[in-house]
Motif scaffolding. Structure first.
Motif, PDB file in Angstrom:
ATOM      1  N   UNK A  99      45.698  33.118  32.015  1.00 32.21           N
ATOM      2  CA  UNK A  99      46.318  34.382  31.649  1.00 32.21           C
ATOM      3  C   UNK A  99      46.024  35.531  32.601  1.00 32.21           C
ATOM      4  N   UNK A 100      44.979  35.418  33.411  1.00 28.64           N
ATOM      5  CA  UNK A 100      44.643  36.535  34.292  1.00 28.64           C
ATOM      6  C   UNK A 100      45.623  36.595  35.473  1.00 28.64           C
ATOM      7  N   UNK A 101      46.050  37.792  35.883  1.00 31.47           N
ATOM      8  CA  UNK A 101      47.091  37.888  36.903  1.00 31.47           C
ATOM      9  C   UNK A 101      46.635  38.276  38.302  1.00 31.47           C
ATOM     10  N   UNK A 102      45.374  38.747  38.457  1.00 31.36           N
ATOM     11  CA  UNK A 102      44.964  39.301  39.742  1.00 31.36           C
ATOM     12  C   UNK A 102      43.774  38.538  40.327  1.00 31.36           C
ATOM     13  N   UNK A 103      43.841  38.279  41.620  1.00 28.85           N
ATOM     14  CA  UNK A 103      42.707  37.691  42.322  1.00 28.85           C
ATOM     15  C   UNK A 103      43.063  36.420  43.056  1.00 28.85           C
ATOM     16  N   UNK A 104      42.197  35.990  43.977  1.00 30.51           N
ATOM     17  CA  UNK A 104      42.463  34.815  44.811  1.00 30.51           C
ATOM     18  C   UNK A 104      42.050  33.507  44.154  1.00 30.51           C
ATOM     19  N   UNK A 105      42.585  32.416  44.682  1.00 27.06           N
ATOM     20  CA  UNK A 105      42.228  31.068  44.255  1.00 27.06           C
ATOM     21  C   UNK A 105      41.931  30.256  45.514  1.00 27.06           C
ATOM     22  N   UNK A 185      35.435  46.558  39.481  1.00 29.72           N
ATOM     23  CA  UNK A 185      34.076  46.330  39.986  1.00 29.72           C
ATOM     24  C   UNK A 185      33.277  45.327  39.156  1.00 29.72           C
ATOM     25  N   UNK A 186      33.976  44.425  38.481  1.00 33.25           N
ATOM     26  CA  UNK A 186      33.297  43.384  37.698  1.00 33.25           C
ATOM     27  C   UNK A 186      34.041  42.062  37.901  1.00 33.25           C
ATOM     28  N   UNK A 187      33.809  41.427  39.044  1.00 31.96           N
ATOM     29  CA  UNK A 187      34.514  40.181  39.347  1.00 31.96           C
ATOM     30  C   UNK A 187      34.146  39.065  38.388  1.00 31.96           C
ATOM     31  N   UNK A 222      30.920  42.895  49.066  1.00 36.26           N
ATOM     32  CA  UNK A 222      32.163  42.452  49.690  1.00 36.26           C
ATOM     33  C   UNK A 222      33.324  43.213  49.041  1.00 36.26           C
ATOM     34  N   UNK A 223      34.118  43.953  49.820  1.00 34.33           N
ATOM     35  CA  UNK A 223      35.188  44.748  49.221  1.00 34.33           C
ATOM     36  C   UNK A 223      36.300  43.923  48.582  1.00 34.33           C
ATOM     37  N   UNK A 224      36.329  42.624  48.842  1.00 37.64           N
ATOM     38  CA  UNK A 224      37.298  41.752  48.178  1.00 37.64           C
ATOM     39  C   UNK A 224      36.777  41.244  46.843  1.00 37.64           C
ATOM     40  N   UNK A 236      47.847  50.574  46.047  1.00 39.81           N
ATOM     41  CA  UNK A 236      49.083  50.475  46.822  1.00 39.81           C
ATOM     42  C   UNK A 236      48.936  49.630  48.085  1.00 39.81           C
ATOM     43  N   UNK A 237      47.748  49.067  48.300  1.00 38.39           N
ATOM     44  CA  UNK A 237      47.547  48.222  49.477  1.00 38.39           C
ATOM     45  C   UNK A 237      48.413  46.968  49.377  1.00 38.39           C
ATOM     46  N   UNK A 238      48.869  46.486  50.519  1.00 37.80           N
ATOM     47  CA  UNK A 238      49.730  45.299  50.546  1.00 37.80           C
ATOM     48  C   UNK A 238      49.046  44.113  51.213  1.00 37.80           C
ATOM     49  N   UNK A 239      47.738  44.226  51.410  1.00 42.82           N
ATOM     50  CA  UNK A 239      46.994  43.090  51.963  1.00 42.82           C
ATOM     51  C   UNK A 239      45.680  42.941  51.222  1.00 42.82           C
ATOM     52  N   UNK A 240      45.210  41.714  51.185  1.00 40.03           N
ATOM     53  CA  UNK A 240      43.952  41.391  50.515  1.00 40.03           C
ATOM     54  C   UNK A 240      43.339  40.211  51.255  1.00 40.03           C
ATOM     55  N   UNK A 241      42.063  40.315  51.583  1.00 41.02           N
ATOM     56  CA  UNK A 241      41.363  39.242  52.291  1.00 41.02           C
ATOM     57  C   UNK A 241      40.625  38.360  51.295  1.00 41.02           C
TER      58      UNK A 241
END
Length: 259
Positions: A99-105, A185-187, A222-224, A236-241
């Motif tokens: 169900x979570x929509x944000x973040x890398x895999x 701020x709570x990954x 780590x800012x990611x 509004x950023x369009x990139x994520x590392x």
């Protein structure tokens, strides 16, 4: 008797509380390999000859980058069996829901040597074979792979990845990681691991710049990882590392041609 509206509200509330999930099963071709279920008794699963996945006790996330469970979740007890797979084949991770929509895999492998049952997963050199993060648009309104792989028709969520065709055969741990960053701020880390017996004629092994240890590789600052996606400076950023080393390309390590 509860009204349909009340029932709908209760379902929504339950979903908001139990919005986490976990990797339930694996498929290779037409073969289905059952994973661990924290909703079923441990005694009916631990040590069973069909078990291929390391035990994860709950759907709750790991919050700390120095948690030893970051490698293969907690308690991470080793199974007795392996998924057989040929180099170059696909393995699909099956989630009953997400169900979570944000973040890398990301998907990782680690060479166990002679046995994956006896290794300390915190000492292994994991290397990344697949990753996906923000696919299009900006951080908040864009499309993340974590959202794209979700199905809302009642079918399971499927996450395929390819074992590098050139990899040296052997016994490996495969590690799937979802990092959810929807809370500022709570990954939230959701790692699960299974054992693979990879066959083939390859000789390729990754060089050290691709290696990662868990814990150890990820840092609090780590800012990611420590990120407020709702802040004016980020939304509004369009990139994520994606955190961690780059994806291994499967090429033979020039220092290990005869491995």
């Amino acid at each position: 008797m509860a009204t349909p509206l009340l029932l709908a509200v209760l379902v929504m509330l339950a979903s908001s509380v139990a919005a986490h999930g976990g990797l339930a099963n694996y498929t290779v071709g037409d073969t289905w390999y059952r994973g661990y279920s924290p909703d079923e008794p441990l005694k009916d699963q631990e040590g069973q000859p069909w078990m291929v996945q390391r035990i994860w006790a709950s759907i709750d996330p790991i919050f700390l980058v120095n948690d030893t469970g970051l490698a293969c979740n907690n308690p991470g007890t080793a199974p007795s069996s392996y998924i057989p797979i040929a180099a170059g084949d696909n393995i699909t991770a099956v989630y009953w829901y997400w169900l979570h929509p944000y973040g890398p895999m990301s998907v990782w492998l680690a060479d166990c040597g002679t046995s994956c049952e006896d290794v300390n997963v915190n000492d292994l050199n994991f290397f990344k074979i697949w990753e996906a993060g923000l696919l299009e648009g900006n951080i908040i309104e864009g499309i993340w792979y974590q959202k794209k792989f979700q199905n809302w028709d009642g079918s399971p969520d499927l996450w395929p990845a390819t074992i590098p065709a050139t990899i040296k055969p052997g016994l490996y741990i495969i590690r799937h990681e979802i990092l959810s960053i929807h809370i500022e701020n709570r990954p939230q880390f959701y790692p699960e691991c299974a054992h693979l017996n990879i066959t083939g004629n390859g000789t390729a092994v990754p060089s050290p710049e691709y290696f990662a240890k868990f814990p150890g590789t990820y840092k609090d600052d780590d800012p990611s990882i420590k990120i407020d996606i709702y802040s004016d400076s980020v939304k509004d950023q369009t990139n994520y590392t994606v955190p961690g080393p780059p994806v291994w390309d499967g090429l033979v390590n020039k220092y290990c041609q005869d491995c």
